[in-house]
Design an enzyme around this catalytic site. Structure first.
Site: not given
Ligand code: C5P
Length: 232
Positions: A32, A59, A61, A64, A119, A211
Site C-alpha cells: 500500500k 491509498d 483517500k 472533493d 479506524t 507498523r
C-alpha cells in the site's frame, strides 16, 4: 477473490521504501502506498513498485467535488495501481464520478473502494467532532451501502465491521481492513483493532498491516506470521 495481506509502506521516501522491500527476497507482498510515500516520492513510485513485481493499493483517500475527483481518478488510473480509494463521506455522486474517471476507454479499471470511517475514529469522536449522532456500526454500514449503490467494489473498514458489511452488501463486496495488531501489540493511534486470525474469522478480504510489520525487529517474519494467521 483470494485473501491477502497488504503491507502499508508508510515511509518518508523512495529509498526507505525500497530498503524495506529489499528484505523480501522470497515473496512479493501486495503493498500500500499512502499519502506520505506518494507525496514524498511522486507518482513514479507506483510504476516503480509495479515494475518490481508488487501489486499496489494506492491509498490517497480522495474527497472533493465530483468533477475534481473524476479528473484526478483519470490521472491515477494510468499509474498502474491495482486498487485506489476515496472517502465515502464525499457522497454517492462523488463516488459515481470517481468510477467514471477511473474507467479506461476499453472498460477496464483498478478496483475502487471507499473509506467508511477511519479506524482511528471512535464513536465518541464521531459524535463530538463530526456531529454524527448515529451508532458507528450503523454509519459504517450506511456508507458501505452508498458505496455499493455507486457501483464501487468494496470498502475500507475495521476488521470488526467486515462481517456486517458482507451481510449488508454481499459476499463479493470487498472489505479491506486496516486496524490489525498482533495479540498484545502496540495499538498506536488506531482504535477499532483486532488480530489477523480474528480478521480472517470475521471475513475480511484483505488486511492492511503497517507498523506491526514495518516496525518489527524482523519484518519478513512478521509478514509471514500475518499471512499464516490470515490466509492460512
Ligand atoms: O501502521 P498501521 O498498521 O496502523 O497502518 C494502517 C494503515 O492503513 C495506514 O497506512 C493508514 O493510513 C491506513 N488506513 C487506516 N484506516 C483507514 C484507512 C487507511 O488505518 N480507514
Amino acid at each position: 477473490m483470494g485473501k491477502d495481506v497488504i503491507v502499508a509502506c508508510d515511509f518518508a521516501g523512495r529509498d526507505a521504501a525500497e530498503r524495506f522491500l529489499d528484505q523480501f527476497t522470497g515473496e512479493k507482498p501486495y503493498v500500500k502506498i499512502g499519502m506520505e510515500l506518494f507525496y514524498a516520492a511522486g507518482p513514479d513510485i507506483v510504476r516503480s513498485l509495479k515494475d518490481r513485481g508488487h501489486k499496489v493499493f494506492l491509498d490517497l483517500k480522495l474527497c472533493d467535488i465530483p468533477n475534481t475527483v473524476k479528473k484526478s481518478m483519470a490521472v491515477l488510473r494510468d499509474l498502474g495501481a491495482d486498487m485506489v480509494n476515496l472517502h465515502a463521506s464525499g457522497t454517492i455522486e462523488m463516488m459515481e464520478a470517481a468510477l467514471e474517471g477511473l474507467t479506461r476507454p476499453d472498460g477496464t479499471r483498478p478496483l475502487l473502494i471507499a473509506v467508511t470511517q477511519l479506524t482511528s475514529t471512535s464513536e465518541e469522536r464521531m459524535r463530538r467532532d463530526l456531529l454524527i449522532e448515529r451508532p458507528l456500526p450503523e454509519v459504517v454500514l450506511h456508507y458501505a451501502q452508498n458505496a455499493k449503490t455507486a457501483g464501487l467494489d468494496g470498502v475500507v473498514c475495521s476488521p470488526l465491521e467486515a462481517g456486517g458489511v458482507h451481510e449488508r452488501c454481499g459476499a463479493d463486496f470487498l472489505t479491506v481492513t486496516p486496524g490489525v495488531r498482533f495479540a498484545g501489540g502496540d495499538v498506536g493511534d488506531q482504535v477499532r483493532v483486532t488480530t489477523p486470525a480474528k480478521a480472517r474469522e470475521i471475513g475480511s478480504d484483505y488486511i492492511v498491516v503497517g507498523r506491526p510489520i514495518t516496525a518489527a525487529a524482523d519484518p519478513v517474519a512478521a509478514y509471514r506470521q500475518c499471512v499464516k494467521d490470515f490466509v492460512g
